[in-house]
Design an enzyme around this catalytic site. Structure first.
Site, short mmCIF file in Angstrom:
data_model
loop_
_atom_site.label_atom_id
_atom_site.label_comp_id
_atom_site.label_asym_id
_atom_site.label_seq_id
_atom_site.Cartn_x
_atom_site.Cartn_y
_atom_site.Cartn_z
N THR A 1 24.00 -65.58 55.79
CA THR A 1 25.08 -66.62 55.72
C THR A 1 26.03 -66.22 56.81
OG1 THR A 1 26.62 -67.97 54.49
CG2 THR A 1 26.64 -65.39 54.08
N ASN A 2 27.05 -66.88 56.81
CA ASN A 2 28.16 -66.48 57.95
C ASN A 2 29.51 -66.47 57.47
OD1 ASN A 2 29.11 -69.29 58.34
ND2 ASN A 2 27.05 -69.53 58.90
N ALA A 3 30.69 -66.31 58.45
CA ALA A 3 31.96 -66.08 57.97
C ALA A 3 32.70 -67.48 57.63
CB ALA A 3 32.80 -65.34 58.77
#
Ligand code: CTP
Length: 418
Positions: free
Chosen positions: A210-212
């Site tokens: 995933t990412n931030a």
């Protein structure tokens, strides 16, 4: 701005207990002179500075003071349901704090919690109070929520000191009220599809890439568009945010799911705002169970590209205005221009995603708006909710706002985002 905007508009003028309460009398006269229908609420402290009879006489309406008035049940609801805008002038430190915290222990604080129309607050207090970290944080909270909190003016204060804290000048308050009213329904008739948050690309039953992204920008855009009269569908990856009021929310996990959810609604939309940080890569063969650590032989992850949702929808476009976001480091403008061209967008919002200025996860953001036609616009750091309004203003200015067509969303299901 033309003062015609005020003609026939119902304004709830709330006067809190500051010496600047006397200036609310002149403000009331100006609003009435320009055709607004003004009802007034005064706090008990404000009533000590200016007699409610003054407001009653000039507004031609009874003044509300108490939450438990005998004559009218639930005055906080009666007052707000008939208002196009709530103007708090002067707004004291106490009133700003209570509104930011959502307290409701008197008529003013309770009606601010009940109000569903725009709120403009014109603060007045001593300079040290305005600068206090507690108040600074309350003002950020309110602005982030879409409340227009004006900056107090510099000048001589009631304390005898000179500094920032005076009630903003009458013309400044009137301008803010008029701008807010003009914006109020300016997206009515538009059907806005917004994507938000990150995606999750599973590696196995418990692990994912995933990412931030926090989703805050997309939720702010959805909220702003709905408040300005648009019908809004928000397609969101996993976030910790609650769905904004009057927005149809659809939750998804992967880039593939997001693509399907957006694709199904694209023909319905007049505007697509693609704020989502869509994962670009996914494990080619996700495992349905949990991969045991002894099963991993040190081989690198086998990844494949996800669909570029924006690019694929752009190729299908018939009438939609397309707004993309560009998460960039390095030469922001050059990279943004490339994406504008490559994905054939009407406008791209360029965000820096490295260093202290990073947009990721933050409550605030600074950005460059790059319209297809026109110059790049550098937007100063703002709470995301305010940035969302600026974005909608810019899309109206530079995007060709299409006329609504009769198509309806294919999926009217409303689900709360987890
Ligand atoms: N986007 C998309 N589908 C993807 C990747 C991105 O629809 N698989 C959209 C994003 O929502 C955003 C725009 O494309 O509106 C640009 O995304 P960004 O992450 O900045 O760039 P990428 O297209 O992924 O390109 P790069 O990674 O090379 O910067």
């Amino acid at each position: 701005m033309s003062r015609n905007v005020l003609q026939g508009r119902r304004i709830l003028l709330c006067v809190a207990g500051s010496i600047a309460a006397y200036k609310a009398v002149s403000l009331l006269r100006a609003l009435v002179r320009d055709g607004a229908e003004v009802s007034v609420v005064v706090t008990p402290s404000a009533a000590r500075f200016v007699a409610p009879l003054t407001f009653e006489t000039l507004s031609g309406r009874p003044v509300r003071q108490h939450l438990f008035a005998d004559a009218e049940p639930m005055p906080h609801l009666r007052a707000t349901e008939e208002a196009d805008l709530v103007l708090v002038a002067p707004a004291t430190a106490n009133c700003l704090a209570k509104c930011a915290l959502g307290l409701a222990d008197d008529l003013l604080s309770t009606l601010l919690l009940a109000a569903r129309c725009p709120i403009v607050m014109a603060p007045a207090m001593d300079g040290d109070m305005w600068d206090h970290p507690a108040l600074v944080s309350h003002v950020w909270t309110l602005r982030d929520r879409g409340v227009v909190v004006l900056e107090p003016e510099e000048g001589s204060l009631a304390s005898g000191l000179v500094g920032k804290g005076r009630l903003p000048a009458e013309h400044v308050v009137l301008e803010a009220v008029m701008a807010c009213l003009a914006r109020r329904r300016d997206w009515a008739g538009q059907r806005v599809l917004v994507s938000a948050g990150p995606t999750r690309e599973p590696l196995d039953a418990v692990r994912f890439i995933t990412n931030a992204s926090s989703g805050k920008m997309g939720y702010a855009v959805a909220e702003a568009a709905a408040q300005r009269g648009a019908e809004v569908v928000l397609v969101s990856g996993p976030t910790a945010l609650a769905s904004p009021p009057n927005v149809t929310s659809v939750s998804v996990l992967t880039a593939e799911e997001m693509w399907h959810a957006l694709d199904a609604r694209f023909s319905w939309a007049t505007v697509l705002v693609m704020t989502a940080a869509v994962g670009d890569f996914r494990p080619r063969h996700p495992c349905s169970g949990k991969i045991k650590k002894h099963e991993w032989n040190g081989a690198p992850l086998d990844l494949e590209r996800t669909p570029d949702i924006l690019e694929s929808l752009s190729r299908k476009r018939t009438h939609q205005v397309l707004v993309g976001f560009a998460a960039e480091s390095g030469d922001l403008l050059a990279n943004g221009r490339k994406k504008l061209r490559q994905k054939d967008l009407d406008l791209v919002v360029i965000n820096r995603v490295t260093g202290a200025q990073s947009a990721c996860g933050s409550d605030t953001n600074e950005a460059i708006f790059l319209p297809r036609h026109g110059q790049a616009i550098q937007v100063e750091r703002l709470p995301k909710r305010l940035l969302a309004d600026r974005l909608l203003d810019t899309v109206r200015e530079y995007g060709v706002m299409p006329l609504p067509s009769p198509a309806r969303p294919q999926n009217k299901e409303i689900r709360r985002i987890q």
